[in-house]
Design a protein around this motif. Structure first.
Motif, PDB file in Angstrom:
ATOM      1  N   LYS A 199       0.831  -1.205   0.000  1.00  0.00           N
ATOM      2  CA  LYS A 199       0.000   0.000   0.000  1.00  0.00           C
ATOM      3  C   LYS A 199       0.865   1.255   0.000  1.00  0.00           C
ATOM      4  CE  LYS A 199      -3.599   0.225   2.642  1.00  0.00           C
ATOM      5  NZ  LYS A 199      -4.446   0.183   3.848  1.00  0.00           N
ATOM      6  N   GLU A 200       1.943   1.224   0.777  1.00  0.00           N
ATOM      7  CA  GLU A 200       2.842   2.376   0.829  1.00  0.00           C
ATOM      8  C   GLU A 200       3.512   2.620  -0.512  1.00  0.00           C
ATOM      9  OE1 GLU A 200       6.894   3.753   3.220  1.00  0.00           O
ATOM     10  OE2 GLU A 200       5.640   2.149   4.026  1.00  0.00           O
ATOM     11  N   ARG A 201       3.819   1.518  -1.217  1.00  0.00           N
ATOM     12  CA  ARG A 201       4.521   1.639  -2.501  1.00  0.00           C
ATOM     13  C   ARG A 201       3.597   2.050  -3.634  1.00  0.00           C
ATOM     14  NH1 ARG A 201       6.120   2.447  -6.638  1.00  0.00           N
ATOM     15  NH2 ARG A 201       7.820   1.533  -7.841  1.00  0.00           N
ATOM     16  N   PHE A 202       2.377   1.507  -3.678  1.00  0.00           N
ATOM     17  CA  PHE A 202       1.527   1.708  -4.854  1.00  0.00           C
ATOM     18  C   PHE A 202       0.289   2.574  -4.599  1.00  0.00           C
ATOM     19  CE2 PHE A 202       3.685  -2.406  -5.542  1.00  0.00           C
ATOM     20  CZ  PHE A 202       4.377  -2.085  -6.692  1.00  0.00           C
ATOM     21  N   GLU A 203      -0.096   2.777  -3.350  1.00  0.00           N
ATOM     22  CA  GLU A 203      -1.306   3.555  -3.079  1.00  0.00           C
ATOM     23  C   GLU A 203      -0.962   5.033  -2.925  1.00  0.00           C
ATOM     24  OE1 GLU A 203      -4.956   3.090   0.022  1.00  0.00           O
ATOM     25  OE2 GLU A 203      -4.417   1.431  -1.270  1.00  0.00           O
ATOM     26  N   ASN A 204      -0.509   5.610  -4.026  1.00  0.00           N
ATOM     27  CA  ASN A 204      -0.188   7.035  -4.071  1.00  0.00           C
ATOM     28  C   ASN A 204      -1.366   7.737  -4.737  1.00  0.00           C
ATOM     29  OD1 ASN A 204       0.767   9.616  -4.723  1.00  0.00           O
ATOM     30  ND2 ASN A 204       2.869   8.890  -4.943  1.00  0.00           N
ATOM     31  N   THR A 205      -2.303   8.204  -3.914  1.00  0.00           N
ATOM     32  CA  THR A 205      -3.543   8.773  -4.450  1.00  0.00           C
ATOM     33  C   THR A 205      -3.277   9.947  -5.374  1.00  0.00           C
ATOM     34  OG1 THR A 205      -4.720   8.092  -2.445  1.00  0.00           O
ATOM     35  CG2 THR A 205      -5.790   9.734  -3.842  1.00  0.00           C
ATOM     36  N   THR A 206      -2.354  10.814  -4.979  1.00  0.00           N
ATOM     37  CA  THR A 206      -2.048  11.990  -5.800  1.00  0.00           C
ATOM     38  C   THR A 206      -1.589  11.580  -7.185  1.00  0.00           C
ATOM     39  OG1 THR A 206      -1.430  13.269  -3.843  1.00  0.00           O
ATOM     40  CG2 THR A 206      -0.626  14.061  -5.962  1.00  0.00           C
ATOM     41  N   LEU A 207      -0.662  10.623  -7.242  1.00  0.00           N
ATOM     42  CA  LEU A 207      -0.135  10.180  -8.530  1.00  0.00           C
ATOM     43  C   LEU A 207      -1.192   9.437  -9.339  1.00  0.00           C
ATOM     44  CD1 LEU A 207       2.242   9.945 -10.442  1.00  0.00           C
ATOM     45  CD2 LEU A 207       2.999   7.911  -9.200  1.00  0.00           C
ATOM     46  N   LEU A 208      -2.016   8.619  -8.659  1.00  0.00           N
ATOM     47  CA  LEU A 208      -3.047   7.864  -9.374  1.00  0.00           C
ATOM     48  C   LEU A 208      -4.089   8.799  -9.987  1.00  0.00           C
ATOM     49  CD1 LEU A 208      -3.556   4.906  -6.879  1.00  0.00           C
ATOM     50  CD2 LEU A 208      -2.591   4.753  -9.178  1.00  0.00           C
ATOM     51  N   VAL A 209      -4.523   9.807  -9.222  1.00  0.00           N
ATOM     52  CA  VAL A 209      -5.482  10.776  -9.762  1.00  0.00           C
ATOM     53  C   VAL A 209      -4.881  11.498 -10.960  1.00  0.00           C
ATOM     54  CG1 VAL A 209      -6.698  12.936  -9.286  1.00  0.00           C
ATOM     55  CG2 VAL A 209      -6.733  11.099  -7.599  1.00  0.00           C
ATOM     56  N   LYS A 210      -3.631  11.893 -10.823  1.00  0.00           N
ATOM     57  CA  LYS A 210      -2.944  12.601 -11.913  1.00  0.00           C
ATOM     58  C   LYS A 210      -2.887  11.735 -13.169  1.00  0.00           C
ATOM     59  CE  LYS A 210       1.601  14.520 -13.027  1.00  0.00           C
ATOM     60  NZ  LYS A 210       1.140  15.830 -13.484  1.00  0.00           N
ATOM     61  N   ARG A 211      -2.571  10.465 -12.999  1.00  0.00           N
ATOM     62  CA  ARG A 211      -2.454   9.568 -14.162  1.00  0.00           C
ATOM     63  C   ARG A 211      -3.793   9.388 -14.881  1.00  0.00           C
ATOM     64  NH1 ARG A 211       2.111   5.876 -14.264  1.00  0.00           N
ATOM     65  NH2 ARG A 211       0.767   4.330 -15.256  1.00  0.00           N
ATOM     66  N   HIS A 212      -4.868   9.232 -14.109  1.00  0.00           N
ATOM     67  CA  HIS A 212      -6.167   8.984 -14.739  1.00  0.00           C
ATOM     68  C   HIS A 212      -6.725  10.245 -15.403  1.00  0.00           C
ATOM     69  CE1 HIS A 212      -6.426   4.874 -13.501  1.00  0.00           C
ATOM     70  NE2 HIS A 212      -6.286   5.179 -12.231  1.00  0.00           N
TER      71      HIS A 212
END
Length: 362
Positions: A199-212
């Motif tokens: 979760k610490e490695r892949f659950e980066n909400t900021t980056l995920l929102v940016k990517r989508h």
């Protein structure tokens, strides 16, 4: 992030998690009230309450795991787990007892044990149906769907032990994701450590929102009308929207869209400074925050430009050395008093060849 900011961020997260846990207990109490005051005419709502209770169990487990990781002490929270487990089991048993026997679907017999390639082996005393999970290789675009499915099938299961969950987790990972927990042995104590590392490695909400949001902006327009093209366009667009809905409230989508679109207009130097600024926080930036950053950056650049201009204006300039050409003219150059030629006395070879006594007499 400074230690002070990290501590403040941790306290904020804990405050949110504690409030969420309180709300979970509150929701469970509402279901208990429904059970205590059960009206047989509302039999159809029993199944809905059971489903809601199961969802609360999953939410409690996830919330409690996060609290224990942040507090770094699992032993202090054993009582909270026991309290909710007692509520869960008592309520579920009571609600299920209200459903007529003939309406309860038969439980299928457990599937036989399978090799590790298809299903993780469990202890001989427990035989579970085959659980197939889509393999997660570390691609950020796949994290949310993998996480939700894994939590639903494995992480929140009350029938599986921590060791069994660790087996399932290992079997569901490959590539970069598998390397994140490759150094951990399969044990009950390591399960939560492994899950939280992922979760610490892949659950980066900021980056995920940016990517989508960025992916939405990059979806190409259709060049011509076609049934398949229209269907693919709608499916691709809605896929990113649905994933965004899981990452943040839909009311925040407009903010994310504005931030992403405006940041794409920045020059490379300013964009790098902005990304550095954003990485220091733990939430997706606000559109107004980006505007203020750009205005602040503009003032800094203007100040630096004025400072450089002032330094250039008051810089002491040293003249370049110029070659001196001596134009000798017989009418304005002093003649040597010794030989009468056009040079000074100290330049006269005849005079320098004389002894001191001879020089004094000349």
């Amino acid at each position: 992030m400074t230690p002070k900011k990290q501590k403040a961020s941790k306290q904020t997260k804990l405050k949110i998690l504690y409030r969420r846990r309180t709300n979970i207990f509150g929701s469970a109490k509402l279901i208990k009230t429904f059970d205590d005051e059960f009206d047989p005419t509302k039999l159809a709502k029993v199944v809905i309450r059971i489903q809601r209770l199961d969802a609360l169990w999953r939410e409690f487990e996830e919330t409690q795991d996060e609290i224990e990781v942040l507090e770094d002490n699992e032993e202090d929270f054993a009582e909270e787990r026991q309290d909710f487990q007692a509520i869960y089991y008592e309520l579920k048993a009571s609600l299920q007892s209200k459903i007529p026997v003939q309406t309860v679907p038969p439980v299928p017999p457990p599937a036989p044990a399978q090799p590790l390639s298809s299903v993780v082996p469990i202890s001989p005393s427990v035989r579970l149906p085959e659980i197939k999970l889509k393999e997660f290789s570390g691609n950020l675009d796949d994290w949310v769907s993998f996480r939700d499915l894994y939590i639903s099938l494995i992480h929140s299961s009350v029938q599986l032990t921590a060791v069994q969950k660790m087996h399932y987790l290992r079997a569901a990972l490959s590539g970069e994701a598998a390397r994140v927990i490759s150094s951990l042995e399969i044990s009950a104590n390591n399960y939560l450590v492994a899950w939280n590392l992922l979760k610490e490695r892949f659950e980066n909400t900021t980056l995920l929102v940016k990517r989508h949001v960025s992916a939405l902006l990059k979806i190409p327009s259709l060049k011509k009308e076609s049934a398949q093209g229209l269907a693919d366009l709608a499916d691709e667009f809605d896929r990113h929207v649905q994933l965004l809905n899981k990452l943040e409230d839909s009311e925040n989508h407009w903010n994310a869209f504005l931030v992403e679109r405006l940041s794409q207009c920045l020059d490379s130097v300013t964009l790098r400074e902005w990304e550095t600024h954003v990485s220091a926080g733990d939430k997706y930036p606000n559109y107004r925050e980006l505007l203020e950053f750009i205005h602040r950056r503009s003032r800094i650049v203007q100040t630096l430009k004025l400072s450089q201009s002032a330094n250039t204006q008051f810089e002491v300039k040293h003249p370049k050395p110029r070659s001196v050409v001596a134009h000798v003219a017989s009418d304005n150059v002093t003649q040597c008093v010794n030989c009468k030629h056009a040079h000074f006395l100290f330049q006269c070879d005849q005079f320098r060849s004389l002894s001191p006594q001879q020089r004094s007499k000349s």
